[in-house]
Enzyme design. Sequence first.
Site, PDB file in Angstrom:
ATOM      1  CG  ASP A  80       2.643  27.201 -29.534  1.00 30.70           C
ATOM      2  OD1 ASP A  80       2.656  27.907 -28.521  1.00 30.70           O
ATOM      3  OD2 ASP A  80       3.391  27.432 -30.508  1.00 30.70           O
ATOM      4  CB  SER A  81      -2.528  29.259 -31.540  1.00 30.63           C
ATOM      5  OG  SER A  81      -2.661  29.871 -30.276  1.00 30.63           O
ATOM      6  CG  PHE A 163      -7.352  36.028 -27.383  1.00 27.41           C
ATOM      7  CD1 PHE A 163      -8.337  35.107 -27.684  1.00 27.41           C
ATOM      8  CD2 PHE A 163      -6.025  35.652 -27.568  1.00 27.41           C
ATOM      9  CE1 PHE A 163      -8.012  33.840 -28.158  1.00 27.41           C
ATOM     10  CE2 PHE A 163      -5.686  34.386 -28.034  1.00 27.41           C
ATOM     11  CZ  PHE A 163      -6.688  33.478 -28.332  1.00 27.41           C
ATOM     12  CE1 TYR A 165      -0.094  40.308 -33.563  1.00 27.94           C
ATOM     13  CE2 TYR A 165      -0.366  38.155 -32.534  1.00 27.94           C
ATOM     14  CZ  TYR A 165       0.420  39.252 -32.825  1.00 27.94           C
ATOM     15  OH  TYR A 165       1.725  39.303 -32.385  1.00 27.94           O
TER      16      TYR A 165
END
Length: 208
Positions: A80-81, A163, A165
């Site tokens: 999760d990032s 991909f 931001y």
Amino acid sequence: MGPGILGPMTRLILATRNTGKITELRSILTDAGLPHELVGADAYPDIPDVRETGVTFAENALLKAHALARATGLPAVADDSGLCVDVLNGAPGIFSARWSGTHGDDKANLDLLLAQLADIEPPHRAAHFACAAALALPDGTERVVEGHLKGTLRHTPSGTGGFGYDPILQPEGETRTCAELTAAEKNAISHRGKAFRALVPAVRDLLG
Ligand code: ITT
């Protein structure tokens, strides 16, 4: 080692449907020397998406990894990032993928963030990517670690790689955005690269 002599625990599921992440995870884990067969969650289309009900990156990474490990009976890794912006007190954070309201619309998310920060001058545009990398086994065993990539946010996007931001985050010490780095350059310094390289010893310990 040929696939014929690999045991059942040598297949590792990558618990993500984000194609940008899958590409990065494959090369990070393969470069780290993991002998496991890496299979994306898209190989299991019947397994429903997990609701990300956690309030931290680590909680959500564990939710995704456990859900896929339980459903497949195989070990699963998940991340999760997100992007954490200082002047926004860490937002978008865990809401990075759905910041504009539509989950996974990278362009809308980036455009909204740039508009929100339009009046903020360069000295106050510090931000970092964060990644929690989780491993879950079908028996409930779990491990989770975090990695970060600090930088500043550009006023306009630049570059076509990566991909999310990537076109607006310029890492500390760099003159290019993440989207202008090669895939190998990004993986060497990225939040995801750091987190998954730190997870590899746990994968080796638990899976052999
Ligand atoms: P899965 O849950 O299926 O893994 P997702 O895209 O929903 O895919 P997250 O909930 O972890 O994944 O959200 C991550 C978002 O954070 C992602 O959509 C990007 O907007 C941003 N992000 C994370 N890592 C990034 C990176 O390396 N470069 C650019 N943006 C990133």
